[in-house]
Design an enzyme around this catalytic site. Structure first.
Site, PDB file in Angstrom:
ATOM      1  N   ASP A  11      72.725-103.818  22.179  1.00  0.00           N
ATOM      2  CA  ASP A  11      73.091-103.449  20.800  1.00  0.00           C
ATOM      3  C   ASP A  11      74.435-102.740  20.714  1.00  0.00           C
ATOM      4  OD1 ASP A  11      70.632-104.507  19.997  1.00  0.00           O
ATOM      5  OD2 ASP A  11      69.628-102.575  20.202  1.00  0.00           O
ATOM      6  N   LYS A  15      77.923-106.734  20.543  1.00  0.00           N
ATOM      7  CA  LYS A  15      78.445-107.917  21.262  1.00  0.00           C
ATOM      8  C   LYS A  15      78.661-109.084  20.310  1.00  0.00           C
ATOM      9  CE  LYS A  15      74.748-107.825  23.730  1.00  0.00           C
ATOM     10  NZ  LYS A  15      74.194-106.505  23.349  1.00  0.00           N
ATOM     11  N   GLY A  41      69.385-109.490  19.296  1.00  0.00           N
ATOM     12  CA  GLY A  41      69.625-109.437  17.859  1.00  0.00           C
ATOM     13  C   GLY A  41      71.089-109.116  17.685  1.00  0.00           C
ATOM     14  N   HIS A  42      71.882-110.101  17.328  1.00  0.00           N
ATOM     15  CA  HIS A  42      73.331-109.918  17.252  1.00  0.00           C
ATOM     16  C   HIS A  42      73.781-109.982  15.789  1.00  0.00           C
ATOM     17  CE1 HIS A  42      73.847-111.310  21.707  1.00  0.00           C
ATOM     18  NE2 HIS A  42      73.063-110.256  21.569  1.00  0.00           N
ATOM     19  N   GLN A  80      71.530-108.490  25.624  1.00  0.00           N
ATOM     20  CA  GLN A  80      71.113-107.223  26.235  1.00  0.00           C
ATOM     21  C   GLN A  80      72.336-106.491  26.803  1.00  0.00           C
ATOM     22  OE1 GLN A  80      68.938-110.223  27.191  1.00  0.00           O
ATOM     23  NE2 GLN A  80      68.259-109.668  25.169  1.00  0.00           N
TER      24      GLN A  80
HETATM   25  P1  GDP Z   1      74.536-106.610  19.647  1.00  0.00           P
HETATM   26  O1  GDP Z   1      73.110-106.851  19.956  1.00  0.00           O
HETATM   27  O2  GDP Z   1      75.297-106.070  20.814  1.00  0.00           O
HETATM   28  O3  GDP Z   1      75.230-107.789  19.043  1.00  0.00           O
HETATM   29  O4  GDP Z   1      74.572-105.449  18.554  1.00  0.00           O
HETATM   30  P2  GDP Z   1      73.597-105.314  17.269  1.00  0.00           P
HETATM   31  O5  GDP Z   1      74.055-106.236  16.235  1.00  0.00           O
HETATM   32  O6  GDP Z   1      72.175-105.354  17.672  1.00  0.00           O
HETATM   33  O7  GDP Z   1      73.854-103.803  16.877  1.00  0.00           O
HETATM   34  C1  GDP Z   1      75.088-103.336  16.520  1.00  0.00           C
HETATM   35  C2  GDP Z   1      74.959-102.644  15.153  1.00  0.00           C
HETATM   36  O8  GDP Z   1      76.096-101.870  14.897  1.00  0.00           O
HETATM   37  C3  GDP Z   1      74.889-103.641  14.005  1.00  0.00           C
HETATM   38  O9  GDP Z   1      74.113-103.103  12.973  1.00  0.00           O
HETATM   39  C4  GDP Z   1      76.341-103.775  13.590  1.00  0.00           C
HETATM   40  O10 GDP Z   1      76.529-104.208  12.261  1.00  0.00           O
HETATM   41  C5  GDP Z   1      76.799-102.352  13.771  1.00  0.00           C
HETATM   42  N1  GDP Z   1      78.214-102.228  14.141  1.00  0.00           N
HETATM   43  C6  GDP Z   1      78.921-102.960  15.025  1.00  0.00           C
HETATM   44  N2  GDP Z   1      80.159-102.491  15.138  1.00  0.00           N
HETATM   45  C7  GDP Z   1      80.250-101.443  14.300  1.00  0.00           C
HETATM   46  C8  GDP Z   1      81.307-100.526  13.985  1.00  0.00           C
HETATM   47  O11 GDP Z   1      82.415-100.580  14.512  1.00  0.00           O
HETATM   48  N3  GDP Z   1      81.000 -99.536  13.086  1.00  0.00           N
HETATM   49  C9  GDP Z   1      79.787 -99.439  12.491  1.00  0.00           C
HETATM   50  N4  GDP Z   1      79.590 -98.451  11.608  1.00  0.00           N
HETATM   51  N5  GDP Z   1      78.781-100.278  12.772  1.00  0.00           N
HETATM   52  C10 GDP Z   1      79.026-101.258  13.654  1.00  0.00           C
HETATM   53  P1  IMO Z   2      70.784-107.399  22.329  1.00  0.00           P
HETATM   54  O1  IMO Z   2      71.286-108.710  22.854  1.00  0.00           O
HETATM   55  C1  IMO Z   2      68.547-103.765  23.036  1.00  0.00           C
HETATM   56  C2  IMO Z   2      64.993-104.084  25.552  1.00  0.00           C
HETATM   57  C3  IMO Z   2      63.621-103.890  24.933  1.00  0.00           C
HETATM   58  C4  IMO Z   2      62.881-103.310  26.112  1.00  0.00           C
HETATM   59  C5  IMO Z   2      63.468-104.088  27.301  1.00  0.00           C
HETATM   60  C6  IMO Z   2      62.637-105.277  27.737  1.00  0.00           C
HETATM   61  O2  IMO Z   2      70.574-107.377  20.863  1.00  0.00           O
HETATM   62  O3  IMO Z   2      71.641-106.282  22.811  1.00  0.00           O
HETATM   63  P2  IMO Z   2      62.218-107.697  26.730  1.00  0.00           P
HETATM   64  O4  IMO Z   2      61.621-108.112  25.407  1.00  0.00           O
HETATM   65  O5  IMO Z   2      63.589-108.206  26.947  1.00  0.00           O
HETATM   66  O6  IMO Z   2      61.303-107.962  27.880  1.00  0.00           O
HETATM   67  O7  IMO Z   2      62.310-106.086  26.624  1.00  0.00           O
HETATM   68  O8  IMO Z   2      64.741-104.515  26.886  1.00  0.00           O
HETATM   69  N1  IMO Z   2      65.824-105.119  24.904  1.00  0.00           N
HETATM   70  C7  IMO Z   2      66.905-104.854  24.158  1.00  0.00           C
HETATM   71  N2  IMO Z   2      67.428-103.677  23.759  1.00  0.00           N
HETATM   72  N3  IMO Z   2      69.165-104.921  22.714  1.00  0.00           N
HETATM   73  C8  IMO Z   2      68.666-106.099  23.130  1.00  0.00           C
HETATM   74  O9  IMO Z   2      69.321-107.263  22.950  1.00  0.00           O
HETATM   75  C9  IMO Z   2      67.453-106.107  23.844  1.00  0.00           C
HETATM   76  N4  IMO Z   2      66.680-107.077  24.386  1.00  0.00           N
HETATM   77  C10 IMO Z   2      65.701-106.458  25.038  1.00  0.00           C
HETATM   78  O10 IMO Z   2      63.668-102.998  23.845  1.00  0.00           O
HETATM   79  O11 IMO Z   2      63.219-101.965  26.277  1.00  0.00           O
HETATM   80 MG    MG Z   3      71.220-106.286  19.269  1.00  0.00          MG
END
Ligand code: GDP
Ligand code: IMO
Ligand code: MG
Length: 420
Positions: free
Chosen positions: A13, A16, A40-41, A220
């Site tokens: 999270d 990416k 979840g991207h 991840q």
């Molecule tokens: P990923 O899994 O690495 O793609 O990241 P996620 O989408 O799960 O989580 C990143 C969260 O941070 C999302 O809600 C984005 O919209 C938010 N986000 C990403 N970059 C920024 C930023 O520069 N500032 C703020 N305020 N939020 C951001």
């Molecule tokens: P993105 O790509 C954050 C965490 C789960 C749990 C562990 C194992 O959005 O960054 P799993 O279901 O993969 O066997 O769970 O890994 N986890 C993540 N945490 N971002 C993710 O993906 C994750 N995918 C799995 O919360 O701790």
């Molecule tokens: Mg994510």
């Protein structure tokens, strides 16, 4: 012309998806190489927020290929639901290609993920998407790959064999009802038919793009890597950059750039060690400011100060060539910001990431405190426009991690990522 890998360099999270979307502008192919719909991207552009779980974040560029590589575990139900979601929102997906070698997540994997988590003394907090059980079958060499799912001759006997074994586990080990062969067979055979037009040998396909720009999208993060993360509180795949060679089907020597994505602080969802965790009002403030709730499971994310011991570990095991630092704006309201520069273990400063959970538990983070900037950075478009203290904070990160920051973000929108 290059192959670039984008990896999460914390516990997932990190943003990416957003960085991949941004870098996709100059890519020809964007490929996922591991994980599944546990990811979840989030991608935000033109006032629209998209959340992708399985599809590469380059899917929005119809003139570029979006590839699901052989290292991914693919839930066909999740895939079609995501495709529908995109179609309903006006996104075309003819640019999708799926590896014939990707492992298929079957209904029993979801049930087993749930049951094994329930029965575990130390919960991992998985996303319950069947990821671990599907990778278990892959490694055990009993699983069903996309090529098998779409081949009527192979699928039926394979499903029979797998379901027989899983039903033994379900009934004898967990004491729950067995799953029904006929209904699974019917449903998944049809799903296989729908999948067929997208399926190809993606390693072969990528090979033809090696003289163009290939962008690999990690899911991840390195601290959740099965080998390099905080085992057993990890996912079941290799998010590290080397995973892209294996899960994409290219030679490791083709990888020219590795972008480590991190937040300006740290977050973690699920159980496991988190030395710089902030269980206090600062953590709450950051969570509220950044809406830090899981994209997949909606769980509140745990928040902590930036941990450069973890980042240096990430840099070492993934060969990071640059950093992309997100969420600088989230720290706008803090008068002081701490950054973890090292861990103290048994009174000694260490600069490695302990494998032993007991040692990790005894590690005390050592902090440097920097002054905050107490001003809104969301409209800053150049490094020079950032408040001096924000510039200093970013420079401190690159000095401590010894990897240059190439991009930073001051908001989630596509237009809020800037070059250093
Ligand atoms: P990923 O899994 O690495 O793609 O990241 P996620 O989408 O799960 O989580 C990143 C969260 O941070 C999302 O809600 C984005 O919209 C938010 N986000 C990403 N970059 C920024 C930023 O520069 N500032 C703020 N305020 N939020 C951001
Ligand atoms: P993105 O790509 C954050 C965490 C789960 C749990 C562990 C194992 O959005 O960054 P799993 O279901 O993969 O066997 O769970 O890994 N986890 C993540 N945490 N971002 C993710 O993906 C994750 N995918 C799995 O919360 O701790
Ligand atoms: Mg994510």
């Amino acid at each position: 012309m290059s192959v670039t890998v984008v990896v999460g360099s914390q516990w997932g999270d990190e943003g990416k998806g957003k960085i991949v979307d941004y870098l996709s502008q100059t890519a020809d192919v964007i490929a996922r190489y591991q994980g599944g719909d546990n990811a979840g991207h989030t991608i935000v552009f033109n006032n629209h927020k998209f959340s992708l779980q399985l599809l590469p974040s380059g899917i929005f560029y119809s003139d570029k290929l979006a590839v699901i590589g052989n290292g991914v575990v693919l839930n066909p139900v999740a895939l079609f639901s995501e495709l529908n979601y995109l179609h309903e929102n006006g996104v075309t997906t003819d640019n999708l290609r799926i590896s014939s070698r990707a492992e298929v997540i079957m209904p029993y994997h979801l049930v087993l993920d749930q049951l094994s988590e329930q029965n575990r003394a130390h919960k991992i907090g998985t996303t319950k998407k069947g990821i671990g059980p599907a990778y278990m079958d892959k490694i055990a060499r009993t699983g069903i790959r996309v090529a098998d799912l779409i081949d009527p001759e192979s699928f039926k006997p394979l499903l029979k064999e797998n379901l027989n074994q899983k039903n033994q586990l379900l009934t004898k080990l967990y004491g729950v009802d067995p799953l029904d062969f006929d209904s699974i067979y019917e449903k998944y055979q049809l799903l296989g038919e729908r999948l067929r037009p997208f399926v190809t040998d993606t390693a072969e396909l990528l090979h033809h793009y090696l003289d163009k720009n290939i962008l690999f999208e990690g899911a991840q993060g390195i601290m959740l890597d099965i080998d390099q993360g905080t085992y057993p509180y990890v996912t079941s795949s290799n998010p590290v950059a080397g995973g892209a060679a294996v899960g994409g089907g290219i030679g490791p020597t083709e990888i020219k750039k590795v972008v480590g994505v991190c937040k300006a602080y740290t977050s973690r969802v699920g159980e496991g060690p988190f030395p710089t965790e902030l269980v206090n009002e600062i953590g709450d403030l950051i969570r509220d400011t950044a809406h830090e709730y899981g994209t997949v499971t909606h769980r509140p994310r745990r928040i902590g100060w930036l941990d450069t011991v973890a980042l240096r570990h990430a840099a070492r095991v993934s060969g990071l060539t640059s950093l992309a630092v997100n969420c600088v704006d989230v720290l706008d309201q803090l008068p002081n910001i701490k950054i973890c520069t090292g861990y103290r273990l048994n009174g000694e400063l260490i600069d490695y990431y302990p494998a032993s959970l007991n040692e990790l538990d005894r590690c005390e983070p050592v902090y440097q405190t920097l002054p905050g900037w107490l001003s809104d950075t969301t409209a800053c478009t150049t490094f020079a426009e950032l408040p001096k203290n924000a510039q200093n904070y970013l420079k401190t990160i690159e000095n401590l991690v010894e990897v240059p920051i190439e991009w930073y973000s001051v908001g989630p929108d596509r237009t809020q990522t800037h070059r250093r």
